[in-house]
Design a protein around this motif. Structure first.
Motif, PDB file in Angstrom:
ATOM      1  N   ALA A 110     -72.705  41.061  59.681  1.00  0.00           N
ATOM      2  CA  ALA A 110     -73.972  40.641  58.789  1.00  0.00           C
ATOM      3  C   ALA A 110     -74.208  41.490  57.297  1.00  0.00           C
ATOM      4  O   ALA A 110     -73.609  42.843  57.426  1.00  0.00           O
ATOM      5  CB  ALA A 110     -75.061  40.454  59.642  1.00  0.00           C
ATOM      6  N   PRO A 111     -74.881  41.034  56.681  1.00  0.00           N
ATOM      7  CA  PRO A 111     -75.027  42.241  55.351  1.00  0.00           C
ATOM      8  C   PRO A 111     -75.584  43.635  55.509  1.00  0.00           C
ATOM      9  O   PRO A 111     -75.145  44.463  55.037  1.00  0.00           O
ATOM     10  CB  PRO A 111     -75.840  41.250  54.414  1.00  0.00           C
ATOM     11  N   GLU A 112     -76.519  43.570  56.534  1.00  0.00           N
ATOM     12  CA  GLU A 112     -76.999  44.872  56.870  1.00  0.00           C
ATOM     13  C   GLU A 112     -75.969  45.815  57.411  1.00  0.00           C
ATOM     14  O   GLU A 112     -76.262  46.932  57.373  1.00  0.00           O
ATOM     15  CB  GLU A 112     -78.328  44.699  57.787  1.00  0.00           C
ATOM     16  N   ASP A 113     -75.044  45.190  57.982  1.00  0.00           N
ATOM     17  CA  ASP A 113     -73.901  46.201  58.178  1.00  0.00           C
ATOM     18  C   ASP A 113     -73.425  46.967  57.516  1.00  0.00           C
ATOM     19  O   ASP A 113     -72.859  48.304  57.617  1.00  0.00           O
ATOM     20  CB  ASP A 113     -72.926  45.378  59.345  1.00  0.00           C
ATOM     21  N   LEU A 114     -73.300  46.578  56.192  1.00  0.00           N
ATOM     22  CA  LEU A 114     -72.868  47.295  55.019  1.00  0.00           C
ATOM     23  C   LEU A 114     -73.345  48.625  54.937  1.00  0.00           C
ATOM     24  O   LEU A 114     -73.084  49.758  54.607  1.00  0.00           O
ATOM     25  CB  LEU A 114     -72.904  46.511  53.782  1.00  0.00           C
ATOM     26  N   LEU A 115     -74.895  48.718  55.140  1.00  0.00           N
ATOM     27  CA  LEU A 115     -75.802  49.883  54.831  1.00  0.00           C
ATOM     28  C   LEU A 115     -75.238  50.926  55.965  1.00  0.00           C
ATOM     29  O   LEU A 115     -75.756  52.227  55.721  1.00  0.00           O
ATOM     30  CB  LEU A 115     -77.206  49.477  55.052  1.00  0.00           C
ATOM     31  N   ALA A 116     -74.552  50.775  56.989  1.00  0.00           N
ATOM     32  CA  ALA A 116     -74.105  51.751  58.034  1.00  0.00           C
ATOM     33  C   ALA A 116     -72.945  52.455  57.678  1.00  0.00           C
ATOM     34  O   ALA A 116     -72.434  53.511  58.315  1.00  0.00           O
ATOM     35  CB  ALA A 116     -74.296  51.096  59.305  1.00  0.00           C
ATOM     36  N   GLN A 117     -72.248  52.089  56.642  1.00  0.00           N
ATOM     37  CA  GLN A 117     -70.667  52.393  56.167  1.00  0.00           C
ATOM     38  C   GLN A 117     -70.862  53.265  54.897  1.00  0.00           C
ATOM     39  O   GLN A 117     -71.651  53.240  54.208  1.00  0.00           O
ATOM     40  CB  GLN A 117     -69.861  51.275  56.006  1.00  0.00           C
ATOM     41  N   PRO A 118     -70.051  54.182  54.781  1.00  0.00           N
ATOM     42  CA  PRO A 118     -69.910  54.776  53.475  1.00  0.00           C
ATOM     43  C   PRO A 118     -69.616  53.882  52.415  1.00  0.00           C
ATOM     44  O   PRO A 118     -68.699  52.889  52.686  1.00  0.00           O
ATOM     45  CB  PRO A 118     -68.832  55.823  53.750  1.00  0.00           C
ATOM     46  N   ARG A 119     -70.513  54.048  51.235  1.00  0.00           N
ATOM     47  CA  ARG A 119     -70.364  53.140  50.135  1.00  0.00           C
ATOM     48  C   ARG A 119     -69.509  53.737  48.934  1.00  0.00           C
ATOM     49  O   ARG A 119     -69.811  54.778  48.663  1.00  0.00           O
ATOM     50  CB  ARG A 119     -71.662  52.749  49.638  1.00  0.00           C
ATOM     51  N   ILE A 120     -68.567  53.057  48.574  1.00  0.00           N
ATOM     52  CA  ILE A 120     -67.820  53.582  47.271  1.00  0.00           C
ATOM     53  C   ILE A 120     -68.321  53.037  46.016  1.00  0.00           C
ATOM     54  O   ILE A 120     -68.540  51.888  45.865  1.00  0.00           O
ATOM     55  CB  ILE A 120     -66.373  53.167  47.560  1.00  0.00           C
ATOM     56  N   HIS A 121     -68.508  54.071  45.140  1.00  0.00           N
ATOM     57  CA  HIS A 121     -69.210  53.660  43.985  1.00  0.00           C
ATOM     58  C   HIS A 121     -68.207  53.910  42.828  1.00  0.00           C
ATOM     59  O   HIS A 121     -67.591  54.836  42.623  1.00  0.00           O
ATOM     60  CB  HIS A 121     -70.548  54.435  43.497  1.00  0.00           C
ATOM     61  N   GLY A 128     -64.255  53.650  53.131  1.00  0.00           N
ATOM     62  CA  GLY A 128     -65.581  53.340  53.054  1.00  0.00           C
ATOM     63  C   GLY A 128     -65.421  51.698  52.529  1.00  0.00           C
ATOM     64  O   GLY A 128     -64.511  51.313  52.533  1.00  0.00           O
ATOM     65  N   ILE A 129     -66.616  51.191  51.881  1.00  0.00           N
ATOM     66  CA  ILE A 129     -66.789  49.723  51.482  1.00  0.00           C
ATOM     67  C   ILE A 129     -66.904  50.099  50.053  1.00  0.00           C
ATOM     68  O   ILE A 129     -67.758  50.706  49.357  1.00  0.00           O
ATOM     69  CB  ILE A 129     -67.974  48.958  51.990  1.00  0.00           C
ATOM     70  N   ALA A 130     -66.043  49.293  49.247  1.00  0.00           N
ATOM     71  CA  ALA A 130     -66.113  49.144  47.886  1.00  0.00           C
ATOM     72  C   ALA A 130     -66.745  47.907  47.457  1.00  0.00           C
ATOM     73  O   ALA A 130     -66.205  46.841  47.960  1.00  0.00           O
ATOM     74  CB  ALA A 130     -64.757  49.569  47.193  1.00  0.00           C
ATOM     75  N   LEU A 131     -67.348  47.830  46.239  1.00  0.00           N
ATOM     76  CA  LEU A 131     -67.652  46.547  45.713  1.00  0.00           C
ATOM     77  C   LEU A 131     -66.644  46.517  44.373  1.00  0.00           C
ATOM     78  O   LEU A 131     -67.042  47.296  43.428  1.00  0.00           O
ATOM     79  CB  LEU A 131     -69.026  46.298  45.363  1.00  0.00           C
ATOM     80  N   LEU A 132     -65.902  45.480  44.464  1.00  0.00           N
ATOM     81  CA  LEU A 132     -64.953  45.182  43.357  1.00  0.00           C
ATOM     82  C   LEU A 132     -65.042  43.709  42.892  1.00  0.00           C
ATOM     83  O   LEU A 132     -65.603  42.918  43.306  1.00  0.00           O
ATOM     84  CB  LEU A 132     -63.561  45.245  43.799  1.00  0.00           C
TER      85      LEU A 132
END
Length: 292
Positions: A178-189, A232-236
């Protein structure tokens, strides 16, 4: 370099000695026979040595000419090699492309081998830059840029809409439901894409996190490698992420794609310059590549 001879004289001497004729050298260089003869005479005067023996039918090297010619040919060849290596050949079969480094590495380079197999007569120079936002440089036949298309004096053709997608290692993706699961992971900016996380979280109905991204990199290419290493998770951008996802290095954990404010554009040359046939062929390939 006060002792360096005139390069035009040097070229005339090299051509005349190689072809054995002032007339033939003039034809090759686009000069008259008299001009080539004058150039060689001027060179001989500057050097204080006769380089060529003139006869009614041909010219032959003197001892001084034979000693000088190898150095001349080596210097001209090195100059030609360096010029083409840095700036590319302007022949009809060479096309120089400039693109942002991530697009060059992740979109264009992997597809270039297949394109070259279909067009073996074309020579391609693919150049890349982290920030490709300057004016179109001299010697660039085609340029790909990412943005809104608002570049003064640079007509830009959009290459289709773009979307923002989350990507991560396949093992990490298995735990994101679910989208809220993204907040629990390291985010790549990624620098330059400051709107990606706010836009994506807003589209998912989630609040913006209080703290900044866990890791910051300056290219999407670095973000791909970091995400593929469980970083982590990256937004590309979808087109940038497509190949790493297709080959299994990354996964898209959520089927939520958010429109990007920017898209890729094909920048045109000055309208007064007629594009080479080879350039038109490559442009058609780029349109198809980015459309997919």
């Amino acid at each position: 370099m006060p002792s360096l001879p005139n390069l035009v004289w040097i070229r005339s001497f090299e051509a005349a000695s190689r072809l054995g004729s002032f007339t033939a050298a003039g034809t090759e260089l686009g000069l008259t026979q008299a001009a080539v003869s004058t150039h060689v005479s001027a060179l001989e005067t500057q050097l204080g040595h006769q380089l060529l023996e003139r006869t009614t039918r041909k010219v032959d090297l003197t001892a001084s000419g034979k000693a000088y010619l190898p150095a001349v040919r080596k210097a001209l060849q090195e100059l030609a090699t360096s010029t083409e290596g840095l700036f590319g050949s302007r022949s009809t079969g060479t096309v120089t492309i400039r693109a942002p480094i991530s697009e060059a590495a992740l979109i264009m380079a992997p597809a270039l081998a297949d394109f070259r197999r279909q067009h073996p007569g074309l020579d391609i120079r693919l150049l890349s830059a982290i920030w490709a936002d300057t004016v179109l440089e001299t010697g660039i036949d085609i340029e790909i840029r990412l943005g809104t298309g608002n570049w003064p004096d640079s007509p830009a053709e959009p290459l289709g809409p773009e979307v923002i997608v989350p990507v991560c290692h396949p093992e990490m993706a298995a735990s994101l439901n679910a989208p809220e699961d993204l907040l629990a992971q390291p985010r790549i900016h990624v620098l330059g894409f400051d709107d990606h996380w706010p836009r994506y979280l807003e589209a998912c109905g989630l609040p913006r996190p209080e703290r900044h991204a866990s890791i910051t990199v300056d290219t999407s290419l670095a973000a791909v490698e970091l995400a593929a290493a469980h970083g982590g998770i990256a937004l590309l951008l979808g087109k940038v992420a497509a190949r790493p996802v297709a080959n299994g290095r990354l996964s898209v954990p959520l089927d939520i794609r958010v429109p990007s404010a920017r898209t890729h554009h094909l920048l045109s040359r000055t309208p007064a310059v007629s594009p080479k046939t080879a350039t038109q062929t490559v442009e058609a390939w780029i349109r198809e590549l980015f459309a997919g």
